[in-house]
Design an enzyme around this catalytic site. Sequence first.
Site: not given
Ligand code: MRU
Length: 349
Positions: A41-43, A86, A192, A233, A243
């Site tokens: 996970r994470g963009a 996603r 997270q 994101d 985000n």
């Molecule tokens: O649902 P997630 O855990 O994938 O959400 C992630 C976030 O909101 C992060 O802040 C975002 O992806 C930036 S990661 C460098």
Amino acid sequence: MRLVDGAVEMIDQTRLPAEEATLRCETPQEVVEAIRRLAIRGAPAIGIAGAMGVALAAARAAAAAGDEAAFRARVAADAAALRAARPTAVNLAWAVDAQTALLDGHPGPPAAAAAALADAARRIHDDEVERCRRIGEHARALLTRGARIMTHCNAGALATGGYGTALGVVRAAHAADPSVRVVVPETRPLLQGSRLTAWELGREGIAHTLITDSMAAATMAAGAVSHLVVGADRIAANGDVANKIGTYGLALLAREHGIPVIVAAPTTTVDPATPTGAGIPIEERAADEVRGIALHGRPAAPADARVANPAFDVTPARLVSAIVTELGVHRPPYERSLHAAAPRGAMGR
Ligand code: MRU
């Protein structure tokens, strides 16, 4: 995360912090599932996983019986599934589209095309980590000595394939000034912040305090926060930032308390094709993620409670003091600063 012969391997983030387990995805469908259930996970990280998933799809299709047309059709179907895993983080669509464009422009036989896609996936990974390092360098100019940084969710090495965006800023600041401290909201519903950010900061030896999300306002009012630094994101053309859910509330609180709001993200997170945050698709996740929390081993909500579970919110550009990309520090108005700063082709397009 790495692409190996016959698989994409990654840390299974759902098992942290209790366990550092490697998840091995041997099919593109398993990569899709890993993205959906937030094992990865994470963009930027899901973008890298998407790119590796397409490479894995191509390697499997090249090894299967069939002509070149069948190979291309198989990879296209797997790429479409990966892209749709996603909806909010634009990095996923960007990375899969980059791989698809590479394949479309590659006239060679399947095995050669698959090898090119594997190289490109590894390059995307390396480039994302390098972008994070540059973001950290640029952002140092925005922080003061002894900064007390509040972040949200996890925008660290786990979320980016290495180093981190918001936590990359923290890492770079900490390298220059070890007195930096971090406030970590736990980030309901999937935690997270407490599961991943506190774990990463602990491993790096960076001082931090974990709080519940509801403690943020009081923590700011007590003067314990000098900067709010978050990842993103998707950033719309006007600088509106999608985000993790809760970011908008923190940005409003920061405004009230005179705390600068810094968004750290690579240009692969900027979406010039979406004019404002109103056009960003917000993922709605399963109700059980909210109801499923347990206290003392017992359910903390009635099993039939109605639930809302948007995974992200949109912080309007007017609340954002600066957006830091690998190209530098962008200030409002973002329509101009984000795009004027970007050489053609560098805005994730
Ligand atoms: O649902 P997630 O855990 O994938 O959400 C992630 C976030 O909101 C992060 O802040 C975002 O992806 C930036 S990661 C460098």
